[in-house]
Design a protein around this motif. Sequence first.
Motif, PDB file in Angstrom:
ATOM      1  N   SER A 177       0.789  -1.231   0.000  1.00 36.47           N
ATOM      2  CA  SER A 177       0.000   0.000   0.000  1.00 36.47           C
ATOM      3  C   SER A 177       0.824   1.285   0.000  1.00 36.47           C
ATOM      4  O   SER A 177       0.493   2.226  -0.742  1.00 36.47           O
ATOM      5  CB  SER A 177      -0.964   0.004   1.194  1.00 36.47           C
ATOM      6  OG  SER A 177      -1.956  -0.989   1.022  1.00 36.47           O
ATOM      7  N   ASP A 181       0.262   4.008  -2.764  1.00 41.88           N
ATOM      8  CA  ASP A 181      -0.245   5.327  -2.388  1.00 41.88           C
ATOM      9  C   ASP A 181       0.644   6.442  -2.904  1.00 41.88           C
ATOM     10  O   ASP A 181       0.160   7.526  -3.273  1.00 41.88           O
ATOM     11  CB  ASP A 181      -0.377   5.428  -0.862  1.00 41.88           C
ATOM     12  CG  ASP A 181      -1.511   4.546  -0.326  1.00 41.88           C
ATOM     13  OD1 ASP A 181      -2.369   4.144  -1.130  1.00 41.88           O
ATOM     14  OD2 ASP A 181      -1.504   4.278   0.887  1.00 41.88           O
ATOM     15  N   LYS A 190      -5.917   6.361  -3.585  1.00 41.87           N
ATOM     16  CA  LYS A 190      -5.307   5.563  -2.521  1.00 41.87           C
ATOM     17  C   LYS A 190      -5.575   4.087  -2.778  1.00 41.87           C
ATOM     18  O   LYS A 190      -6.531   3.714  -3.466  1.00 41.87           O
ATOM     19  CB  LYS A 190      -5.890   5.953  -1.155  1.00 41.87           C
ATOM     20  CG  LYS A 190      -5.535   7.358  -0.699  1.00 41.87           C
ATOM     21  CD  LYS A 190      -6.028   7.613   0.728  1.00 41.87           C
ATOM     22  CE  LYS A 190      -5.302   6.704   1.710  1.00 41.87           C
ATOM     23  NZ  LYS A 190      -5.673   7.016   3.113  1.00 41.87           N
TER      24      LYS A 190
END
Length: 276
Positions: A177, A181, A190
């Motif tokens: 992530s 991101d 996101k």
Amino acid sequence: MQQNITLSQATVTSFKRALAFNDGYYGAPDASKAKMAAIAGLQKALVPYGKMLGSLASAYQAMGSLASYDATGGFNSSIDSLSKDAASLGQALNKPFSIPADVSGGVKAVGGFILTGVQAGDVKDASRKIEAILEKVTDALGASRLRSDLVATQQLVQDDLSLAAANLLSQGALSYSPVLDSLGAPLGLKSGTGSDAVVKGNANVKNGLKSVAGEMIQEQYDAVAKSYDTCLAALNALKDQHKKLEAGEPVNIDTIIGALAQLQGLASSLTPAKGK
């Protein structure tokens, strides 16, 4: 976040933890000893560098005081400290040099004056002394291996951090992530709860993220080298200011001191916290 030419305490701590993980993961508990020795060796040069920068800033502040009132005692103390710290840096860089005898002798008191007045001899004398030390320091920094050692050590740190992260990612213990991101942030996007599953199931996406990670690491290598070069360039630029002052050209001491604020910040980052 601005990079500097040091390894922060947080970076060293993360590096130690990554080494511990990698040693345990591969069943080689002694594999990290040589790497930690390399870090320790680099810090032996960085700490004197930091002390020298701090002493340099103090010497300029004392020289600024000379410009407005009789502060010869304060300057003499500062130039002595700078002489000692500069010589220590030369030793740490394996580029030893001697400080000219007339530099550490201080300046003679002649009473108060302003920088542009006819009694500005003390300030010019102080300037010549600092410039003489700067010449020695910049020559040593330019000829030393410190820059290449910094980049090599940064690579060493990042390699082990990356290895630990890659092993944890492959086992599903970490998330993709943060990298996702960083890519989506310019567009206000996101990662979602299913992002990791998508990455694991798509070789093209996974390879793309590996390339992004490689680019992020390269940026850190480049930032370390650039920061070192910027600092050395700033020290060289200060020598030019000294030449102007000694030639009788107008120089604003406050401007010089302001330029040193960045070097003082670097000095703080190069000085280890007590108890660490």
